[in-house]
Design an enzyme around this catalytic site. Structure first.
Site, PDB file in Angstrom:
ATOM      1  N   ILE A 135       0.835  -1.205   0.000  1.00 24.87           N
ATOM      2  CA  ILE A 135       0.000   0.000   0.000  1.00 24.87           C
ATOM      3  C   ILE A 135       0.866   1.250   0.000  1.00 24.87           C
ATOM      4  CG2 ILE A 135      -1.716   1.273   1.368  1.00 24.87           C
ATOM      5  CD1 ILE A 135      -2.632  -1.496   2.461  1.00 24.87           C
ATOM      6  N   CYS A 136       0.439   2.285  -0.747  1.00 18.46           N
ATOM      7  CA  CYS A 136       1.054   3.602  -0.705  1.00 18.46           C
ATOM      8  C   CYS A 136       2.490   3.557  -1.232  1.00 18.46           C
ATOM      9  CB  CYS A 136       0.963   4.148   0.725  1.00 18.46           C
ATOM     10  SG  CYS A 136       1.475   5.856   0.933  1.00 18.46           S
ATOM     11  N   ILE A 137       3.485   3.834  -0.409  1.00 17.84           N
ATOM     12  CA  ILE A 137       4.882   3.825  -0.831  1.00 17.84           C
ATOM     13  C   ILE A 137       5.501   2.431  -0.716  1.00 17.84           C
ATOM     14  CG2 ILE A 137       5.843   4.406   1.443  1.00 17.84           C
ATOM     15  CD1 ILE A 137       7.098   5.715  -2.006  1.00 17.84           C
ATOM     16  N   PRO A 139       4.976  -0.337  -2.257  1.00 22.14           N
ATOM     17  CA  PRO A 139       5.339  -0.997  -3.515  1.00 22.14           C
ATOM     18  C   PRO A 139       6.731  -0.622  -4.032  1.00 22.14           C
ATOM     19  CG  PRO A 139       3.062  -0.280  -3.608  1.00 22.14           C
ATOM     20  CD  PRO A 139       3.646   0.317  -2.363  1.00 22.14           C
ATOM     21  N   THR A 190      -1.840  -0.543  -4.320  1.00 21.34           N
ATOM     22  CA  THR A 190      -2.785   0.566  -4.464  1.00 21.34           C
ATOM     23  C   THR A 190      -2.135   1.840  -3.931  1.00 21.34           C
ATOM     24  OG1 THR A 190      -5.099   1.241  -4.095  1.00 21.34           O
ATOM     25  CG2 THR A 190      -3.942   0.316  -2.206  1.00 21.34           C
TER      26      THR A 190
END
Length: 222
Positions: A135-137, A139, A190
């Site tokens: 999620i968010c950073i 990835p 995401t």
């Protein structure tokens, strides 16, 4: 049959730990879907401590596991106790803690390394073919976990996407309420607060991610 999900937290607070809204939305959705959840965090010092009122660095030291326990209401374990055999999937919420404590991406960018215990567990899920949600950073760590060619998203931030591509990932732009899935690797990502302007926007994508990760855990059910 209730699925068992491991969640890795990275502290408590967007600027130096786990993003609290993202973490709570993740835990809420997992509970709503009937999953059994165990939170983990590495028992290490934070990179630094940020005053969330002023944005300034503070002259103190905090522990990632101790701070993460705030979000988990004390129900959290040292990451060294986590075993891939005990869980059906792994989810990692964002916040700068993912880029400062779970890795050094915030400092080193494409040249980053992932905290050894985090990397070992995430790689174990990848090798076992078990679903992972980033999620968010978070990835930004995908290429270090899965190797070159992994498909994922942090939304549409050009500089971050370029760093991820340099590391070997294939970045796909994504709207805040959507998810990107690497079907071969069972990796779902995401943007959440990389794009979200409200908590509801963040929840729209996170809920989809949690739902899809749980769907993927049922693929081999008999």
């Amino acid at each position: 049959m209730s699925k068992k999900i491991a969640v890795i937290l990275s502290g408590c607070g967007v600027y130096d730990g786990a993003e609290i809204h993202e973490s709570v939305i993740t835990l809420l959705r997992l509970d709503q879907r009937g999953a059994q959840v165990q939170c983990f965090a590495p028992n290490i010092a934070q990179l630094h401590v940020i005053n969330h009122l002023t944005g300034e660095e503070m002259p103190e030291s905090r522990n990632v596991l101790v701070e993460s326990a705030r979000i988990a209401r004390g129900n959290i374990k040292d990451l060294r106790e986590a075993s891939v055999e005990d869980f059906d999937a792994l989810i990692v919420p964002g916040g700068f803690g993912a880029a400062k404590n779970l890795s050094n991406f915030a400092v080193e960018g494409a040249g980053c390394t992932v905290q050894p215990e985090v990397l070992a567990l995430a790689e174990a899920f990848a090798e076992a073919g078990k679903p992972v949600g980033l999620i968010c950073i978070s990835p930004a760590l995908a290429a270090k976990i899965y190797g070159p060619g992994v498909t994922c998203t942090i939304g549409n931030d050009a500089d971050t996407a370029a760093a991820m591509n340099k590391m070997g990932a294939t970045h796909t732009e994504c709207a805040v309420g959507d998810i990107v899935e690497d079907k071969a690797r069972k990796l779902v990502s995401t943007p959440a607060y990389m794009l979200a302007q409200t908590i509801s926007e963040a929840a729209s994508g996170i809920n989809k991610l949690v739902d899809r990760v749980l769907e993927l855990t049922h693929e081999n059910d008999v």
